[in-house]
Write an enzyme that holds these catalytic residues in place. Structure first.
Site: not given
Ligand code: NAD
Length: 511
Positions: A246-247, A251, A268, A302
């Site tokens: 995720g973002s 992370g 990631e 990503c």
């Molecule tokens: P996001 O960070 O909003 O959410 C991702 C996941 O994390 C969701 O399931 C969300 O509910 C969970 N989450 C968020 N905050 C949390 C916390 N504090 N504790 C526990 N869980 C939490 O991301 P998104 O909008 O779903 O996806 C887009 C982002 O993901 C972009 O930044 C993209 O670059 C990244 N991404 C990275 C990769 C990689 O392999 N590097 C792959 C896909 C997406």
């Protein structure tokens, strides 16, 4: 949604075992979850596809307890026997590829061929993991002590928490789950609350494979947001590894909690991926690669190309070609085979994109093409090209939308410095026909990213290699190569088969 599309969606959901309302947790049985209903919307039409009851009081605990129990049994299966379950799972995914691909399109807004590609990636991961199940190798080394043997072996780790993002609603689970399964781990999956139906559909398929084989319920699922599931999962000391995609903001939050309990995290996170195009590049090739990397998945990968660095000799020509190409990108319903770019995931994503473009203008960037919401309305936007002078602050940020920043440079050293000047470090590429430039880019002083390509765009990685990035991208590695090691615990063993007890480093301790 047109009537046809709506009927097609209903059929796909029915075939995948999804009702209008669904329980949101699986731990061998489907729990009658007590949380708020979570509506899953089709970003192309805004209509509700189905709803899922998120986990409520006590639900997470039940899923976690079963994952702990399942691990106790599963870790005693031999790795090749575990591989057999994954092989069967891969076959089930083959049978349902078309429906799953459509579901990814319906729920995440990806064009169908990308939805199908994502399911293919799951199948590929299953095949890869089956092979890995016979190769979880350790090293053996020579002992300094006579008549001693030393070696390393790898054991299952424990239940793994898998947190996934909306933009790869099924493939990222497979990167983790196929490998974690053959490594002997059970799992608790928290899919994105924006794509819960994908989580449900995959778990229903996995459930059938487990039941048919009388295998322990290793594929747990808990649907909910970061408070309902994310918080308890990440803080859970029974879960030694949290793999989170995720973002960067997510992370940072997760990384702190997991490191505080001295757990292991595989992060990631966001990318801000650059492509360098040299004067000597094959421009036809460069254009096609940039177009897919920047516009594909509506810029919501990503690995999407966000920064295009152009050497001055070809900059005007590339800009002209890019504007032409952007004009001909077909935007529309992701299920229409003619469509190249679908909508963004939701209204918030559209607002984020428009806000970023306001910032671009304030900071002195110029919109060369696009820059507005699309006439189709809803979550549709125009793919956008921005002329960005070197050092424009916003180019250091990841906006999860199809904005491509174009920046000119004079020589490769300058390009590499510009390229590496952002906080993220996921994917990167150079287009050149000069072997010296290519090798300079791949050298230790070249790209600082986890992925570095030559004459290939930044997105669309194959699963055979380790996937992940450096710096704020989090440092995690998933999928192929030796990524399996993070899902296991390493044990160094020394066996004395002699009659003496020599100590290492020549230490004497005789009474
Ligand atoms: P996001 O960070 O909003 O959410 C991702 C996941 O994390 C969701 O399931 C969300 O509910 C969970 N989450 C968020 N905050 C949390 C916390 N504090 N504790 C526990 N869980 C939490 O991301 P998104 O909008 O779903 O996806 C887009 C982002 O993901 C972009 O930044 C993209 O670059 C990244 N991404 C990275 C990769 C990689 O392999 N590097 C792959 C896909 C997406």
């Amino acid at each position: 949604m047109t009537v046809d599309t709506q009927a097609a969606a209903t059929d796909v959901l029915r075939r995948l075992g999804i009702n209008e309302e669904n329980p949101g947790a699986f731990c061998g049985t489907w729990l009658d979850t007590s949380g708020e209903p979570l509506e899953s919307r089709n970003p192309a039409s805004g209509e509700v596809l189905a709803s899922v009851r998120a986990v409520g009081e006590g639900d997470y605990e039940r899923v976690a307890a079963v994952a702990v129990e399942a691990f106790e049994t599963w870790r005693q299966w031999t790795a090749p026997a575990r591989g057999e379950i994954v092989r069967q799972l891969g076959n089930e995914l083959r049978l349902h590829k078309e429906d799953l691909g459509r579901l990814v399109s319906l729920e995440a807004g990806k064009v169908l061929s990308e939805g199908l590609g994502e399911v293919q990636e799951m199948i590929d991961m299953a095949d890869l993991a089956v092979g890995m199940s016979r190769q979880l190798y350790g090293l053996s080394m020579h002992s300094e002590r006579p008549q001693h043997r030393m070696y390393e072996q790898w054991h299952p780790l424990g239940p793994v928490g898998i947190v996934t993002a909306f933009n790869f609603p099924v493939a990222v689970w497979a990167w983790n789950a196929m490998v974690a399964a053959i490594c002997g781990d059970s799992m608790i999956w928290k899919p994105s609350q924006k794509t819960p139906l994908c989580g449900l559909a995959i778990t229903r398929i996995a459930e059938r494979v487990l039941t048919a084989n009388d295998a322990p319920p290793i594929f747990g699922l808990a649907v909910g947001d970061r408070h309902q599931v994310g918080g308890p999962l990440v803080a859970d000391r029974r879960v030694p590894l949290i793999s989170a995609t995720g973002s960067v903001t997510m992370g940072r939050a997760i990384g702190k909690v997991v490191s505080d309990r001295l757990g292991r995290s595989l992060l990631e996170l966001g990318g801000n991926n650059g492509i360098i195009v040299m004067d000597d590049a094959d421009l036809d090739l460069s254009l096609r690669a940039v177009l897919f990397a920047a516009v594909g998945t509506a810029g919501q990968r990503c690995t999407s190309n966000r920064r295009l660095l152009l050497q001055r000799g070809i900059a005007d020509e590339m800009k002209r070609r890019l504007v032409d190409a952007y004009q001909s990108v077909r935007i529309g319903d992701p299920l229409d085979p003619a469509t190249l770019m679908g909508p963004l995931i939701d209204e918030n994503a559209v607002d984020d994109m428009m806000r970023a473009l306001d910032t671009v203008r304030q900071q002195g960037g110029t919109v060369l093409y696009g820059g507005e919401r699309h006439e189709l309305g809803g979550c549709y936007v125009q793919p956008t090209l921005v002329e960005a002078p070197a050092g424009l602050p916003i180019t250091c940020e990841e906006t999860f939308a199809p904005i491509l920043y174009l920046t000119e440079f004079d020589d490769l050293d300058e390009a590499i410095a510009l390229h590496n000047s952002v906080p993220q470090g996921l994917s990167s590429a150079i287009f050149t026909l000069n072997v010296r430039s290519a090798e300079r880019f791949l050298a230790a002083t070249g790209s600082d990213c986890g992925i570095a390509n030559v004459n290939i765009g930044t997105s669309g990685a194959e699963i055979g290699g380790a996937f992940g990035g450096e710096k704020e991208t989090g440092g995690g590695r998933e999928a192929g190569s030796d990524s399996w090691k993070i899902y296991m615990r390493r044990q160094t063993c020394t066996i004395n088969w002699g009659t003496e007890l020599p100590l290492a480093q020549g230490v004497e301790f005789d009474v």
